[in-house]
Design an enzyme around this catalytic site. Structure first.
Site, PDB file in Angstrom:
ATOM      1  CD  GLU A   1      -2.659   1.321   2.569  1.00 15.11           C
ATOM      2  OE1 GLU A   1      -2.392   0.619   3.554  1.00 15.11           O
ATOM      3  OE2 GLU A   1      -3.629   2.094   2.525  1.00 15.11           O
TER       4      GLU A   1
ATOM      5  CD  GLU B   1      -6.854   2.440   6.452  1.00 14.75           C
ATOM      6  OE1 GLU B   1      -6.151   1.707   7.158  1.00 14.75           O
ATOM      7  OE2 GLU B   1      -6.446   2.937   5.384  1.00 14.75           O
TER       8      GLU B   1
HETATM    9 MN   LIG Z   1      -5.062   2.586   3.868  1.00 16.88          MN
END
Ligand SMILES: [Mn+2]
Length: 277
Positions: free
Chosen positions: A151, A244
């Protein structure tokens, strides 16, 4: 695509971007709003009662969309590129256990903060360390049919792998069990154009985190979700969009807002996508 949300198991350090409220309640509400997945951020994969988590998740008809690992970094300072080899080995031991947990629903394990910081190291040096650590995990990924998810995180949160392009360089140098996790909040800061970055990442996308430009839930900021969702479908992505975000004004509202914003958009493009494939 399916909706998911990040759930943080109890930790001592602060992490503001996940739901931490009562798990039964969160699962029940999420299921009611049409969520299909939950992403557990697990600080210690050896101490968690994973069987219980799995059963609870399945009882509410959800699946584990991914296992995230940032809390192992926040709680224990573990990274898979740590200059101290015993800390690095401990991080790898954690990663193997996370992989075993993720195999329950063939999901991915997130490589976010746990990949470590560059600090005063050369970028080539940390890249070599990261690639070598990933390679040592690939057999385990293959045995358990689980992939790792790199990520890109924005420059204010880490000094290593901020953009999709940088993450793709790691994917290209590792095997079939490494994919990308694209996070709309980070992309909004780092990419010139989020939709172009999605096209560039293409088939390498394995998982997605969703939040607005201000890290609130979708619908409470300025990202054009119709455009973003369309681009994920365009590259053939049909996995999870995992919330998120800051759970504001409340976690219930955050789930509701996300569902109301994205369910109609996803439904529209999903029909088109299913017809074509
Ligand atoms: Mn994230």
């Amino acid at each position: 695509m399916k909706l998911s949300f990040v759930y943080m198991l109890p930790i001592k350090t602060e992490f503001k971007y996940a739901i931490k409220d009562e798990l039964h309640e969160a699962l029940k509400l999420a299921a009611e709003f049409g969520f299909k997945g939950i992403e557990y951020n697990i600080p210690n994969p050896f101490e968690v009662d994973f069987k219980r988590l799995l059963k609870l998740t399945e009882d509410y008809g959800l699946r584990i969309s991914a296992i995230s690992t940032g809390s192992a970094y926040l709680e224990y300072g573990l990274t898979i590129t740590h200059p101290n080899s015993s800390i690095r080995e401990k991080a790898l031991k954690f990663m193997r256990k996370y992989i075993e947990h993720a195999s329950a629903h063939n999901s991915g394990v997130v490589v976010g903060l746990i990949r470590g910081r560059r600090d005063n190291r050369a970028v080539e040096e940390i890249a070599e360390s990261l690639i070598s650590s990933i390679r040592t995990l690939e057999d385990h990924c293959s045995s358990y049919d689980v992939f790792l998810l790199i990520e890109p995180l924005n420059r204010y949160e880490t000094d290593y792998i901020n953009s999709v392009e940088e993450a793709l360089q790691i994917v290209e140098q590792t095997g079939d069990y490494v994919k990308l996790l694209l996070d709309t909040f980070h992309m909004n800061i780092e990419e010139r154009n989020m939709c172009d970055a999605i096209l560039r990442a293409g088939r390498s996308i394995g998982h997605v985190h969703i939040a607005e430009n201000n890290r609130l839930p979708p619908g409470l900021g300025s990202i054009c979700w119709k455009n973003v969702v369309q681009h994920f479908y365009r590259v053939g992505f049909n996995g999870y969009l995992s919330l998120e975000a800051l759970p504001r004004p409340s976690f219930k509202e955050a789930l509701k807002q996300t569902a109301e914003t994205l369910n109609p958009i996803v439904r529209g493009f999903q029909a088109e996508y299913d017809n074509q494939s």
